[in-house]
Design a protein around this motif. Structure first.
Motif, short mmCIF file in Angstrom:
data_model
loop_
_atom_site.label_atom_id
_atom_site.label_comp_id
_atom_site.label_asym_id
_atom_site.label_seq_id
_atom_site.Cartn_x
_atom_site.Cartn_y
_atom_site.Cartn_z
N ALA A 115 -13.49 -21.90 20.28
CA ALA A 115 -13.67 -20.61 20.93
C ALA A 115 -15.13 -20.20 20.95
N GLU A 116 -15.50 -19.36 21.90
CA GLU A 116 -16.86 -18.83 21.98
C GLU A 116 -17.14 -17.98 20.75
N PRO A 117 -18.28 -18.18 20.08
CA PRO A 117 -18.59 -17.36 18.89
C PRO A 117 -18.66 -15.88 19.27
N LEU A 118 -18.08 -15.03 18.41
CA LEU A 118 -18.06 -13.59 18.65
C LEU A 118 -18.83 -12.88 17.56
N ASP A 119 -19.71 -11.97 17.94
CA ASP A 119 -20.34 -11.11 16.95
C ASP A 119 -19.50 -9.86 16.79
N ILE A 120 -19.96 -8.91 15.98
CA ILE A 120 -19.16 -7.71 15.69
C ILE A 120 -18.85 -6.94 16.97
N GLU A 121 -19.86 -6.76 17.82
CA GLU A 121 -19.65 -6.00 19.05
C GLU A 121 -18.65 -6.70 19.96
N ASP A 122 -18.70 -8.04 20.02
CA ASP A 122 -17.76 -8.79 20.86
C ASP A 122 -16.33 -8.62 20.35
N LEU A 123 -16.16 -8.68 19.03
CA LEU A 123 -14.82 -8.56 18.46
C LEU A 123 -14.27 -7.15 18.65
N VAL A 124 -15.13 -6.14 18.54
CA VAL A 124 -14.70 -4.77 18.78
C VAL A 124 -14.25 -4.60 20.23
N THR A 125 -15.03 -5.12 21.15
CA THR A 125 -14.67 -5.04 22.57
C THR A 125 -13.35 -5.74 22.86
N LEU A 126 -13.17 -6.93 22.28
CA LEU A 126 -11.93 -7.67 22.47
C LEU A 126 -10.76 -6.93 21.83
N GLY A 127 -11.00 -6.30 20.69
CA GLY A 127 -9.94 -5.53 20.05
C GLY A 127 -9.50 -4.33 20.87
N GLN A 128 -10.46 -3.68 21.52
CA GLN A 128 -10.13 -2.55 22.38
C GLN A 128 -9.32 -3.00 23.59
N LYS A 129 -9.65 -4.17 24.14
CA LYS A 129 -8.94 -4.66 25.31
C LYS A 129 -7.53 -5.12 24.98
N THR A 130 -7.36 -5.75 23.83
CA THR A 130 -6.07 -6.32 23.46
C THR A 130 -5.27 -5.44 22.51
N ARG A 131 -5.83 -4.29 22.15
CA ARG A 131 -5.20 -3.37 21.19
C ARG A 131 -4.88 -4.08 19.88
N GLY A 132 -5.90 -4.76 19.37
CA GLY A 132 -5.81 -5.41 18.07
C GLY A 132 -6.90 -4.88 17.15
N CYS A 133 -6.62 -4.75 15.88
CA CYS A 133 -7.59 -4.20 14.92
C CYS A 133 -8.63 -5.26 14.56
N PRO A 134 -9.89 -5.06 14.94
CA PRO A 134 -10.93 -6.04 14.62
C PRO A 134 -11.17 -6.19 13.12
N TYR A 135 -11.03 -5.10 12.36
CA TYR A 135 -11.30 -5.15 10.92
C TYR A 135 -10.33 -6.11 10.22
N PHE A 136 -9.04 -5.93 10.45
CA PHE A 136 -8.07 -6.79 9.79
C PHE A 136 -8.01 -8.17 10.45
N ALA A 137 -8.37 -8.26 11.71
CA ALA A 137 -8.44 -9.56 12.36
C ALA A 137 -9.52 -10.42 11.70
N ALA A 138 -10.68 -9.81 11.41
CA ALA A 138 -11.76 -10.55 10.75
C ALA A 138 -11.36 -10.96 9.34
N LYS A 139 -10.68 -10.05 8.61
CA LYS A 139 -10.23 -10.37 7.25
C LYS A 139 -9.23 -11.52 7.27
N HIS A 140 -8.32 -11.50 8.23
CA HIS A 140 -7.33 -12.56 8.31
C HIS A 140 -7.98 -13.88 8.72
N ALA A 141 -8.91 -13.83 9.66
CA ALA A 141 -9.54 -15.06 10.15
C ALA A 141 -10.38 -15.75 9.08
N HIS A 142 -10.93 -14.99 8.14
CA HIS A 142 -11.82 -15.60 7.14
C HIS A 142 -11.07 -16.49 6.17
#
Length: 208
Positions: free
Chosen positions: A89-116
């Protein structure tokens, strides 16, 4: 992003950087605590705690409506994590993940915690490694990991901050006004008899 290297990666950050729930942010701006607001919304959504959140078995769609008073973004956190950290996947910085979270209605904070938990490359602030309480809260485990510290001259300040505490003036005044308790003075004790003369084992420690 300018290289062909595409490891599974994530960036750990605070709720202040990642939260996309405007209700929680508005409450925090009025004097509340964003972390506490987040936890309250998760409880209202019927979340069971597993690293901070868990998907409902019957509500896994990104656009699933939130339960009354809950957070509508927590339902899509796992799917967001899967999209953000999939191999290649294309690398995402914080701003990218926030934008994607807003579009998909997913929580970026817990998404990052789960992905790590499965990421090959994890970015995080210094205190996520150096502060034991933060490291435990974020479930950061560096066992077997290669740790690279960028701008390492800042580590000293971060380590000092992690080992420091805040003491309020009213606590000092309360301590100064508290009655002093007399502490018993330890009296020297005679040396213990050698083992075999008294029939008792030698005394390794002396109580006072």
């Amino acid at each position: 992003k300018r290289t062909a290297y595409r490891p599974t990666m994530t960036i750990l950050g605070s709720r202040e950087h990642y939260c996309v729930n405007q209700k929680a942010r508005n409450a925090a701006m009025k004097g509340g605590n964003l972390g506490e607001e987040c936890k309250s919304l998760l409880e209202a959504s019927g979340r069971r705690k597993r690293g901070g959140f868990e998907e409902d078995e019957d509500e896994t769609e990104n656009d699933a409506p939130a339960r009354s008073g809950g957070c509508g973004y927590s339902h899509g956190a796992l799917k967001l994590a899967g999209k953000a950290s999939r191999p290649g996947a294309e690398p995402l910085d914080i701003e990218d993940l926030v934008t994607l979270g807003q579009k998909t209605r997913g929580c970026p904070y817990f998404a990052a915690k789960h992905a790590h938990e499965t990421a090959e490359l994890v970015f995080c602030p210094y205190n996520y490694l150096l502060d034991p309480s933060v490291r435990a809260a974020m479930d950061v485990d560096v066992a077997g990991a290669l740790v690279i510290l960028d701008e390492a001259h800042n580590v000293e300040d971060t380590a000092r901050e992690a080992a420091s505490c805040d003491v309020h003036l009213h606590d000092l005044r309360a301590a100064a006004g508290a009655p002093l308790r007399a502490l018993p003075i330890a009296q020297p004790q005679p040396p213990a008899e050698p083992h075999g003369q008294s029939g008792l084992p030698p005394r390794q420690f002396q109580r006072y």
